[in-house]
Design a protein around this motif. Structure first.
Motif, PDB file in Angstrom:
ATOM      1  N   ALA A  98       0.681 -25.289 -43.851  1.00 16.50           N
ATOM      2  CA  ALA A  98       1.824 -24.906 -43.053  1.00 16.50           C
ATOM      3  C   ALA A  98       2.669 -25.970 -43.988  1.00 16.50           C
ATOM      4  CB  ALA A  98       1.557 -25.540 -41.898  1.00 16.50           C
ATOM      5  N   CYS A  99       3.774 -25.385 -44.596  1.00 19.19           N
ATOM      6  CA  CYS A  99       4.741 -26.189 -45.475  1.00 19.19           C
ATOM      7  C   CYS A  99       6.012 -25.883 -44.492  1.00 19.19           C
ATOM      8  CB  CYS A  99       5.120 -25.187 -46.527  1.00 19.19           C
ATOM      9  SG  CYS A  99       3.456 -24.710 -47.602  1.00 19.19           S
ATOM     10  N   ARG A 100       6.950 -27.186 -44.998  1.00 17.17           N
ATOM     11  CA  ARG A 100       8.237 -27.294 -44.532  1.00 17.17           C
ATOM     12  C   ARG A 100       9.201 -25.883 -44.826  1.00 17.17           C
ATOM     13  NH1 ARG A 100      12.357 -29.966 -47.758  1.00 17.17           N
ATOM     14  NH2 ARG A 100      11.648 -30.166 -49.833  1.00 17.17           N
ATOM     15  N   PRO A 101      10.103 -25.465 -43.932  1.00 16.90           N
ATOM     16  CA  PRO A 101      10.773 -24.469 -44.231  1.00 16.90           C
ATOM     17  C   PRO A 101      11.840 -24.625 -45.513  1.00 16.90           C
ATOM     18  CG  PRO A 101      11.922 -25.451 -42.329  1.00 16.90           C
ATOM     19  CD  PRO A 101      10.482 -26.284 -42.794  1.00 16.90           C
ATOM     20  N   TRP A 102      11.326 -24.308 -46.608  1.00 13.73           N
ATOM     21  CA  TRP A 102      11.963 -24.716 -47.876  1.00 13.73           C
ATOM     22  C   TRP A 102      11.752 -23.475 -48.731  1.00 13.73           C
ATOM     23  CZ3 TRP A 102      16.139 -27.302 -48.853  1.00 13.73           C
ATOM     24  CH2 TRP A 102      16.565 -27.547 -50.261  1.00 13.73           C
ATOM     25  N   ALA A 103      12.637 -22.389 -49.098  1.00 14.35           N
ATOM     26  CA  ALA A 103      12.350 -21.243 -49.649  1.00 14.35           C
ATOM     27  C   ALA A 103      12.038 -21.630 -51.290  1.00 14.35           C
ATOM     28  CB  ALA A 103      13.500 -20.440 -49.934  1.00 14.35           C
ATOM     29  N   THR A 104      11.060 -20.887 -51.716  1.00 10.57           N
ATOM     30  CA  THR A 104      10.565 -21.231 -53.295  1.00 10.57           C
ATOM     31  C   THR A 104      10.668 -19.940 -54.187  1.00 10.57           C
ATOM     32  OG1 THR A 104       8.258 -20.446 -52.777  1.00 10.57           O
ATOM     33  CG2 THR A 104       9.118 -22.989 -52.488  1.00 10.57           C
ATOM     34  N   GLU A 105      10.817 -20.007 -55.218  1.00 12.23           N
ATOM     35  CA  GLU A 105      11.033 -18.769 -56.081  1.00 12.23           C
ATOM     36  C   GLU A 105       9.548 -18.046 -55.859  1.00 12.23           C
ATOM     37  OE1 GLU A 105      11.625 -17.805 -60.787  1.00 12.23           O
ATOM     38  OE2 GLU A 105      11.935 -19.759 -60.224  1.00 12.23           O
ATOM     39  N   GLU A 106       8.645 -18.654 -55.880  1.00 13.34           N
ATOM     40  CA  GLU A 106       7.213 -17.973 -55.741  1.00 13.34           C
ATOM     41  C   GLU A 106       7.295 -17.101 -54.466  1.00 13.34           C
ATOM     42  OE1 GLU A 106       2.546 -19.000 -56.348  1.00 13.34           O
ATOM     43  OE2 GLU A 106       3.968 -20.524 -55.388  1.00 13.34           O
ATOM     44  N   GLN A 107       7.528 -17.678 -53.355  1.00 14.91           N
ATOM     45  CA  GLN A 107       7.713 -17.012 -52.138  1.00 14.91           C
ATOM     46  C   GLN A 107       8.666 -15.784 -52.310  1.00 14.91           C
ATOM     47  OE1 GLN A 107       8.978 -19.526 -49.368  1.00 14.91           O
ATOM     48  NE2 GLN A 107       7.400 -21.252 -49.305  1.00 14.91           N
ATOM     49  N   PHE A 108       9.717 -15.903 -52.908  1.00 13.92           N
ATOM     50  CA  PHE A 108      10.507 -14.826 -53.093  1.00 13.92           C
ATOM     51  C   PHE A 108      10.274 -13.685 -54.022  1.00 13.92           C
ATOM     52  CE2 PHE A 108      14.179 -12.938 -55.138  1.00 13.92           C
ATOM     53  CZ  PHE A 108      14.924 -12.219 -54.063  1.00 13.92           C
ATOM     54  N   ARG A 109       9.301 -13.959 -54.920  1.00 16.78           N
ATOM     55  CA  ARG A 109       8.719 -13.102 -55.780  1.00 16.78           C
ATOM     56  C   ARG A 109       7.775 -12.262 -54.981  1.00 16.78           C
ATOM     57  NH1 ARG A 109       8.107 -17.240 -59.934  1.00 16.78           N
ATOM     58  NH2 ARG A 109       6.152 -17.061 -59.309  1.00 16.78           N
ATOM     59  N   LEU A 110       6.993 -12.874 -54.301  1.00 17.56           N
ATOM     60  CA  LEU A 110       6.026 -12.206 -53.419  1.00 17.56           C
ATOM     61  C   LEU A 110       6.570 -11.316 -52.317  1.00 17.56           C
ATOM     62  CD1 LEU A 110       2.946 -11.699 -52.590  1.00 17.56           C
ATOM     63  CD2 LEU A 110       3.251 -13.787 -51.208  1.00 17.56           C
ATOM     64  N   LEU A 111       7.645 -11.896 -51.657  1.00 13.23           N
ATOM     65  CA  LEU A 111       8.676 -10.944 -50.815  1.00 13.23           C
ATOM     66  C   LEU A 111       8.959  -9.639 -51.560  1.00 13.23           C
ATOM     67  CD1 LEU A 111       9.881 -10.754 -48.187  1.00 13.23           C
ATOM     68  CD2 LEU A 111      11.933 -11.934 -49.034  1.00 13.23           C
ATOM     69  N   ARG A 112       9.753  -9.913 -52.618  1.00 19.25           N
ATOM     70  CA  ARG A 112      10.182  -8.579 -53.356  1.00 19.25           C
ATOM     71  C   ARG A 112       8.889  -7.704 -53.488  1.00 19.25           C
ATOM     72  NH1 ARG A 112      14.544  -7.313 -52.215  1.00 19.25           N
ATOM     73  NH2 ARG A 112      14.503  -5.869 -53.993  1.00 19.25           N
ATOM     74  N   ARG A 113       8.035  -8.110 -54.057  1.00 24.54           N
ATOM     75  CA  ARG A 113       6.858  -7.259 -54.265  1.00 24.54           C
ATOM     76  C   ARG A 113       6.306  -6.478 -52.898  1.00 24.54           C
ATOM     77  NH1 ARG A 113       4.804 -11.421 -57.070  1.00 24.54           N
ATOM     78  NH2 ARG A 113       2.816 -11.588 -55.921  1.00 24.54           N
ATOM     79  N   TYR A 114       6.260  -7.099 -51.980  1.00 22.72           N
ATOM     80  CA  TYR A 114       6.064  -6.719 -50.775  1.00 22.72           C
ATOM     81  C   TYR A 114       7.075  -5.593 -50.188  1.00 22.72           C
ATOM     82  CZ  TYR A 114       5.444  -6.579 -45.573  1.00 22.72           C
ATOM     83  OH  TYR A 114       5.529  -6.090 -44.034  1.00 22.72           O
TER      84      TYR A 114
END
Length: 254
Positions: A98-114
Motif C-alpha cells: 500500500a503506497c501513498r497516492p503518488w503517481a509514478t511513470e511505471e504505474q502510468f505505463r501499466l495503465l496505458r497497456r491496460y
C-alpha cells in the motif's frame, strides 16, 4: 474550533451517451468534496451509492433508467470458491504494498497497456500522464495506491523492485474499502485473472482491518463487462429500500 458542517450543493451533468447500454443517455448528479469534512461527506455519500473521482462525488441520475446499481462485498463473510482459491495460490508469490497516492511513470505505463487491451475506445483512452497524476493525487480523503509486484529477479541487488503487474487506487472509508480504479497487465498469459485477484485481496485486506465492506462501484445486470462483480459472494445491492443481499446464484466460472 471545528468548522461547522455545511450541507453540500448538488449539480446535474448534461446527458451523454451511456457507455453500458446502447441507445441510452447517462446523466450524473455530483457534488464537490472539499473542506475539513470532506472525508465524512464522502463516507456518508458512499453509503447511498456515490462514487469518488478526484474531488467530486457522483452517482447516476438517468431519466427513466435505474440499471446502474451500487454493489458491495460483505468482507467478513466472503469465502472464496474453488476457482478463486486456485487463483490466490497461483499468485501467492506477488508482493503487495500500500503506497501513498503518488503517481509514478511505471504505474502510468501499466495503465496505458491496460486501457489499450481492455478499453481502447473508452472515455479514459486519451488520458495522459498529467491526467493520471490528477486522478491519483487529487484526493481529499484517505487514499492509497496498492501495488502488485513480482519478486525481484535473483541478483538484482538491494532495493530492487520486481515488475509491476497490477495497481488499484483505493479509498479507506469508515465502513470499508472503496476500489476507485484498478488496472493490471491484461496481456500476461502467465498471470491470468489479475483483476479478480485484486478484488479478492481487497476483500481479505478489509476483513483483516476490521472493515465490513468492499465497494465495487456500479453493476448493470445483463452487462457482460460488469458480470465479474457478482462472483464475489455475499454481495449486496443498493435499492430504494436500502442495501440488500443479491440472492441470484452465479455459476462458478471454473
Amino acid at each position: 474550533m471545528t468548522a461547522p458542517f455545511r450541507f453540500p450543493r448538488f449539480f446535474v451533468t448534461s446527458p451523454a451517451p451511456c457507455p453500458y447500454l446502447p441507445g441510452r443517455q447517462e446523466r450524473k448528479v455530483f457534488t464537490e468534496l472539499n473542506g475539513p469534512h470532506a472525508a465524512e461527506l464522502n463516507d456518508a455519500l458512499g453509503r447511498i451509492g456515490f462514487r469518488r473521482s478526484q474531488g467530486v462525488a457522483y452517482r447516476p441520475s438517468c431519466a427513466g433508467c435505474s440499471a446502474c446499481v451500487s454493489v458491495r462485498v460483505v468482507a467478513g463473510q466472503f469465502r472464496p470458491n474453488a476457482s478463486q482459491r486456485k487463483l490466490l495460490r497461483r499468485h501467492e508469490d506477488l508482493e503487495v504494498t500500500a503506497c501513498r497516492p503518488w503517481a509514478t511513470e511505471e504505474q502510468f505505463r501499466l495503465l496505458r497497456r491496460y486501457l489499450g487491451a481492455r478499453h481502447p475506445g473508452g472515455g479514459m483512452a486519451g488520458m495522459d500522464e498529467e491526467d493520471y497524476a490528477d486522478m491519483v493525487e487529487q484526493s481529499p480523503v484517505d487514499s492509497v495506491v496498492i501495488e502488485y509486484r513480482e519478486r525481484p529477479v535473483e541478483g538484482a541487488g538491494k532495493g530492487a523492485r520486481g515488475r509491476l503487474v497490477g495497481a488499484c487506487l483505493t479509498d479507506r472509508q469508515a465502513d470499508g474499502l472503496s476500489m476507485i480504479y484498478s488496472f493490471f497487465d491484461a496481456g500476461d498469459e502467465i498471470r491470468p485473472g489479475l483483476g479478480n485477484l485484486i478484488i479478492m485481496d481487497h476483500i481479505l485486506r478489509a476483513h483483516a482491518a476490521g472493515l465490513s465492506y468492499v465497494y465495487l462501484g456500479y453493476w448493470v445486470k445483463g452487462s457482460a463487462r460488469m458480470a465479474y462483480k457478482t462472483r464475489f459472494r455475499p454481495i449486496e445491492v443498493l435499492g430504494p429500500a436500502g442495501w440488500s443481499r443479491l440472492a441470484e446464484p452465479v455459476a462458478d466460472p471454473g
